[in-house]
Design an enzyme around this catalytic site. Structure first.
Site, mmCIF file in Angstrom:
data_model
loop_
_atom_site.group_PDB
_atom_site.id
_atom_site.type_symbol
_atom_site.label_atom_id
_atom_site.label_comp_id
_atom_site.label_asym_id
_atom_site.label_seq_id
_atom_site.Cartn_x
_atom_site.Cartn_y
_atom_site.Cartn_z
ATOM 1 N N TYR A 1 0.866 -1.186 0.000
ATOM 2 C CA TYR A 1 0.000 0.000 0.000
ATOM 3 C C TYR A 1 0.898 1.230 0.000
ATOM 4 O O TYR A 1 2.000 1.187 0.539
ATOM 5 C CB TYR A 1 -0.860 0.015 1.268
ATOM 6 C CG TYR A 1 -1.765 -1.175 1.447
ATOM 7 C CD1 TYR A 1 -2.936 -1.308 0.700
ATOM 8 C CD2 TYR A 1 -1.478 -2.158 2.391
ATOM 9 C CE1 TYR A 1 -3.790 -2.388 0.889
ATOM 10 C CE2 TYR A 1 -2.323 -3.244 2.597
ATOM 11 C CZ TYR A 1 -3.478 -3.356 1.843
ATOM 12 O OH TYR A 1 -4.308 -4.425 2.034
ATOM 13 N N CYS B 1 4.592 -21.806 14.317
ATOM 14 C CA CYS B 1 3.216 -22.188 13.988
ATOM 15 C C CYS B 1 3.241 -22.911 12.644
ATOM 16 O O CYS B 1 3.780 -22.382 11.669
ATOM 17 C CB CYS B 1 2.331 -20.960 13.880
ATOM 18 S SG CYS B 1 2.498 -19.829 15.279
ATOM 19 N N ARG C 1 1.815 2.542 3.889
ATOM 20 C CA ARG C 1 2.328 1.740 5.005
ATOM 21 C C ARG C 1 3.111 0.528 4.505
ATOM 22 O O ARG C 1 2.819 -0.011 3.439
ATOM 23 C CB ARG C 1 1.198 1.285 5.926
ATOM 24 C CG ARG C 1 0.055 0.543 5.258
ATOM 25 C CD ARG C 1 -1.221 0.760 6.102
ATOM 26 N NE ARG C 1 -2.318 -0.140 5.755
ATOM 27 C CZ ARG C 1 -3.157 0.064 4.747
ATOM 28 N NH1 ARG C 1 -2.982 1.074 3.909
ATOM 29 N NH2 ARG C 1 -4.152 -0.778 4.537
ATOM 30 N N CYS D 1 1.964 -21.055 9.398
ATOM 31 C CA CYS D 1 2.512 -19.715 9.140
ATOM 32 C C CYS D 1 2.562 -19.384 7.646
ATOM 33 O O CYS D 1 3.020 -20.178 6.831
ATOM 34 C CB CYS D 1 3.920 -19.610 9.720
ATOM 35 S SG CYS D 1 4.637 -17.976 9.505
ATOM 36 N N ARG E 1 4.507 -17.352 6.393
ATOM 37 C CA ARG E 1 5.906 -17.117 6.026
ATOM 38 C C ARG E 1 6.759 -18.348 6.340
ATOM 39 O O ARG E 1 7.954 -18.271 6.629
ATOM 40 C CB ARG E 1 6.446 -15.850 6.710
ATOM 41 C CG ARG E 1 5.574 -14.648 6.374
ATOM 42 C CD ARG E 1 6.260 -13.311 6.451
ATOM 43 N NE ARG E 1 5.349 -12.274 5.965
ATOM 44 C CZ ARG E 1 4.849 -11.279 6.715
ATOM 45 N NH1 ARG E 1 5.222 -11.133 7.966
ATOM 46 N NH2 ARG E 1 4.007 -10.407 6.197
ATOM 47 N N ASP F 1 -4.250 -17.911 4.365
ATOM 48 C CA ASP F 1 -3.674 -17.774 3.024
ATOM 49 C C ASP F 1 -3.371 -19.160 2.466
ATOM 50 O O ASP F 1 -3.149 -20.098 3.219
ATOM 51 C CB ASP F 1 -2.393 -16.942 3.085
ATOM 52 C CG ASP F 1 -2.658 -15.543 3.629
ATOM 53 O OD1 ASP F 1 -3.631 -14.923 3.170
ATOM 54 O OD2 ASP F 1 -1.912 -15.096 4.517
ATOM 55 N N ASP G 1 -6.887 -11.892 2.332
ATOM 56 C CA ASP G 1 -5.733 -11.264 1.690
ATOM 57 C C ASP G 1 -5.692 -11.817 0.273
ATOM 58 O O ASP G 1 -5.510 -13.028 0.080
ATOM 59 C CB ASP G 1 -4.452 -11.608 2.466
ATOM 60 C CG ASP G 1 -3.533 -10.403 2.598
ATOM 61 O OD1 ASP G 1 -3.503 -9.590 1.660
ATOM 62 O OD2 ASP G 1 -2.845 -10.297 3.631
ATOM 63 N N LYS H 1 -5.845 -6.606 1.256
ATOM 64 C CA LYS H 1 -6.888 -7.236 2.075
ATOM 65 C C LYS H 1 -8.262 -6.636 1.783
ATOM 66 O O LYS H 1 -8.381 -5.434 1.606
ATOM 67 C CB LYS H 1 -6.567 -7.033 3.558
ATOM 68 C CG LYS H 1 -5.288 -7.738 4.005
ATOM 69 C CD LYS H 1 -5.058 -7.526 5.499
ATOM 70 C CE LYS H 1 -3.748 -8.139 5.957
ATOM 71 N NZ LYS H 1 -2.556 -7.409 5.477
HETATM 72 C C1 LIG Z 1 -1.766 -6.632 6.092
HETATM 73 C C2 LIG Z 1 -0.768 -5.782 5.502
HETATM 74 C C3 LIG Z 1 -0.688 -4.417 5.826
HETATM 75 C C4 LIG Z 1 -1.586 -3.779 6.855
HETATM 76 O O1 LIG Z 1 -2.897 -3.727 6.458
HETATM 77 P P1 LIG Z 1 -3.991 -3.109 7.439
HETATM 78 O O2 LIG Z 1 -5.272 -3.389 6.736
HETATM 79 O O3 LIG Z 1 -3.676 -1.666 7.590
HETATM 80 O O4 LIG Z 1 -3.889 -3.823 8.756
HETATM 81 C C5 LIG Z 1 0.258 -3.645 5.196
HETATM 82 N N1 LIG Z 1 1.094 -4.179 4.277
HETATM 83 C C6 LIG Z 1 1.048 -5.469 3.952
HETATM 84 C C7 LIG Z 1 2.002 -5.979 2.943
HETATM 85 C C8 LIG Z 1 0.121 -6.316 4.558
HETATM 86 O O5 LIG Z 1 0.099 -7.616 4.240
HETATM 87 S S1 SF4 Z 2 5.594 -15.438 12.185
HETATM 88 FE FE1 SF4 Z 2 4.597 -17.387 11.753
HETATM 89 S S2 SF4 Z 2 5.565 -18.893 13.106
HETATM 90 FE FE2 SF4 Z 2 6.068 -16.862 13.875
HETATM 91 S S3 SF4 Z 2 4.526 -16.451 15.462
HETATM 92 FE FE3 SF4 Z 2 3.786 -15.546 13.536
HETATM 93 S S4 SF4 Z 2 2.515 -17.149 12.598
HETATM 94 FE FE4 SF4 Z 2 3.761 -18.124 14.198
#
Ligand SMILES: *Cc1c(COP(=O)(O)O)cnc(C)c1O
Ligand code: SF4
Length: 346
Positions: free
Chosen positions: A88, A104, A91, A107, A109, A267, A304, A311
């Site tokens: 965005y 987790c 931010r 996750c 990532r 996701d 997302d 999102k």
């Molecule tokens: C989720 C996210 C944000 C923050 O989004 P908000 O709707 O403001 O919480 C900003 N950048 C990225 C890449 C995101 O995945």
């Molecule tokens: S980054 Fe991933 S593994 Fe780490 S606390 Fe968050 S969800 Fe869990």
């Protein structure tokens, strides 16, 4: 670097703890490292099917359900430098850590968590420089991995530099540490962080059972120190995909002065499909919450978009019909109500 000594990171140790054989999971943990901190083990106790346990214990489906993408949200494509995701205009997400106290299994990532050494000072510096020269950035979201896995000195150094940039108006921290390792948060740390206000803190929490007395104390100390607290919850099969479980979680959060912010649709990340739920399940949860808890306790249910589209909120449909003269709505109980469009006398 914050120590995670005594964590369970081998199948042998996990097998011993649960007293079952788990050696067949070796290919899974070779691909996606395992780490379960003793603090989390205490939350789980001995129950393999506990909603907290399911989030951390590897499963063979992580490989057999090998669908999805390593990076479904195209975060890498949207990273001008390795640790910053700029999707965005106003931010960015600044990934200052690539590790966590426990990993987790769902996750998003997962592609790097636990696989690399901690993010170096020089990569962090590249991120700082990008943010410094990009004047449209008004908000920096510290994330990771777990941002509090950096030591206090590194955190303060990052915050000091961000604070000097006049275009950066807000800092947000996305953290699961108050839930997964509350003892990492010392009174001194909370007190020092106040210097950098406004800092918003968003907790990642998925089930009321994750919130121990120790977590509550840490959360209270942040709220008392003036940090606005929000929460993010990932909708997860067999963990929290039930309206009453979510209701209980949102009630618990509100009672701790945490405003529920988002429930995330999972996701489509490779290795996580066994946690996937239908969107209908999420929408049902949202209609259940409306009318049963204070509006302050109703988060937004977010998707997302794949490919980095950002999102969007998903909502139950409250609009039944629209004509030239009226709208017909459905209330939280399913009853319909007509709203006549007010007309002015000519
Ligand atoms: C989720 C996210 C944000 C923050 O989004 P908000 O709707 O403001 O919480 C900003 N950048 C990225 C890449 C995101 O995945
Ligand atoms: S980054 Fe991933 S593994 Fe780490 S606390 Fe968050 S969800 Fe869990």
């Amino acid at each position: 670097m914050i120590s995670t000594q005594n964590s369970i990171s081998t199948l042998q140790a996990l097998s011993t703890h649960f007293n079952i054989s788990l050696e067949h999971l070796k290919p899974v943990v070779d691909q996606y490292p395992m780490r379960i901190h003793p603090y989390v083990l205490d939350l789980i106790s001995q129950d393999f099917n506990d909603p907290v346990a399911i989030q951390f214990i590897p499963r063979k489906e992580e490989l057999s359900g090998y669908v999805g993408d390593e990076d479904p949200l195209a975060e890498q494509q949207q990273s001008p430098v390795s640790q910053v995701i700029h999707r965005y205009p106003d931010r960015v997400v600044f990934m200052i850590s690539n590790t966590c106290p426990s990993f987790c299994r769902f996750c998003m990532r997962k592609r790097f968590i636990g696989k690399q050494a901690q993010v170096s000072r020089s990569l962090i510096q590249d991120g700082i420089e990008y943010i410094a020269k990009t004047q449209t950035i008004q908000e920096v979201i510290l994330s990771g991995g777990e941002p509090f896995m950096q030591d206090d000195a590194t955190l303060f150094e990052i915050l000091d530099q961000l604070k000097q940039m006049s275009h950066v108006k807000l800092i947000r921290i996305h953290s699961r540490i108050p839930i997964l390792m509350p003892h990492r948060i010392t009174a001194r740390l909370v007190n020092q962080l106040r210097k950098y206000h406004p800092i918003y803190l968003n907790l990642h929490v998925n089930h009321a059972k994750e919130i121990s007395g120790e977590s509550q104390k840490v959360i209270r100390s942040f709220v008392d120190a003036g940090f606005p607290l929000g929460s993010q919850t990932v909708l997860l099969k067999k963990v929290n995909d039930h309206p009453n479980i979510m209701l209980e979680l949102m009630q618990t959060l509100l009672s701790m002065r945490v405003r529920p912010y988002y429930i995330h649709q999972l996701d489509d990340t490779r290795g996580t499909s066994h946690f996937q739920t239908n969107i209908e399940t999420g929408i049902q949860i949202m209609s259940h919450l409306r009318g049963r808890i204070s509006g302050m306790g109703v988060p937004q249910y977010m998707m997302d978009l794949p490919g980095g589209g950002g999102k969007i909120p998903l909502l139950p449909n409250y609009i039944l019909k629209r004509s030239d003269s009226s709208w017909v709505f459905k209330n939280y109980e399913g009853h319909s109500y007509e709203w006549k469009i007010p007309t002015r006398k000519k």
